[in-house]
Design a protein around this motif. Structure first.
Motif, PDB file in Angstrom:
ATOM      1  N   GLU A  42      -2.355   7.592   0.338  1.00 51.89           N
ATOM      2  CA  GLU A  42      -2.475   6.331   1.058  1.00 51.89           C
ATOM      3  C   GLU A  42      -1.086   5.764   1.327  1.00 51.89           C
ATOM      4  O   GLU A  42      -0.189   5.894   0.490  1.00 51.89           O
ATOM      5  N   VAL A  43      -0.908   5.150   2.485  1.00 54.01           N
ATOM      6  CA  VAL A  43       0.345   4.441   2.777  1.00 54.01           C
ATOM      7  C   VAL A  43      -0.024   2.969   2.900  1.00 54.01           C
ATOM      8  O   VAL A  43      -0.825   2.583   3.751  1.00 54.01           O
ATOM      9  N   HIS A  44       0.550   2.184   2.010  1.00 53.73           N
ATOM     10  CA  HIS A  44       0.199   0.781   1.841  1.00 53.73           C
ATOM     11  C   HIS A  44       1.278  -0.130   2.411  1.00 53.73           C
ATOM     12  O   HIS A  44       2.461   0.135   2.258  1.00 53.73           O
ATOM     13  N   HIS A  45       0.853  -1.212   3.057  1.00 52.36           N
ATOM     14  CA  HIS A  45       1.782  -2.246   3.521  1.00 52.36           C
ATOM     15  C   HIS A  45       2.120  -3.156   2.349  1.00 52.36           C
ATOM     16  O   HIS A  45       1.221  -3.777   1.766  1.00 52.36           O
ATOM     17  N   VAL A  46       3.391  -3.242   1.983  1.00 53.30           N
ATOM     18  CA  VAL A  46       3.829  -4.107   0.885  1.00 53.30           C
ATOM     19  C   VAL A  46       3.500  -5.554   1.233  1.00 53.30           C
ATOM     20  O   VAL A  46       2.862  -6.265   0.460  1.00 53.30           O
TER      21      VAL A  46
END
Length: 78
Positions: A42-46
């Motif tokens: 998963e690539v998460h938005h900080v």
């Protein structure tokens, strides 16, 4: 389905997502903080996307605002 398909369907998201995965060596960054080596999918938005900021390039597509996480860590954050 993702909350903001107008962001996640763009080629810019695919490019940013791949860049974050490469930068993070495909590993969950939260697990690494605990000394655990686990693949991240998963690539998460900080800074999370919102209706107010979803069209801000620095929030939506800047890899400095993205982090690779495993599904479990991503679920825990959300």
């Amino acid at each position: 389905m993702a909350r903001y398909p107008e962001i996640y369907s763009k080629a810019q998201w695919g490019t940013a997502r791949r860049a974050a995965l490469v930068r993070d060596n495909g590993l969950c960054q939260e697990c690494l903080k605990k000394g655990i080596v686990k693949p991240g999918t998963e690539v998460h938005h900080v800074t999370e996307l919102s209706d107010d900021n979803k069209h801000d390039w620095n929030i939506a597509y800047n890899i400095d605002n993205l982090v690779t996480l495993c599904m479990e860590c991503h679920s825990n954050i959300h």
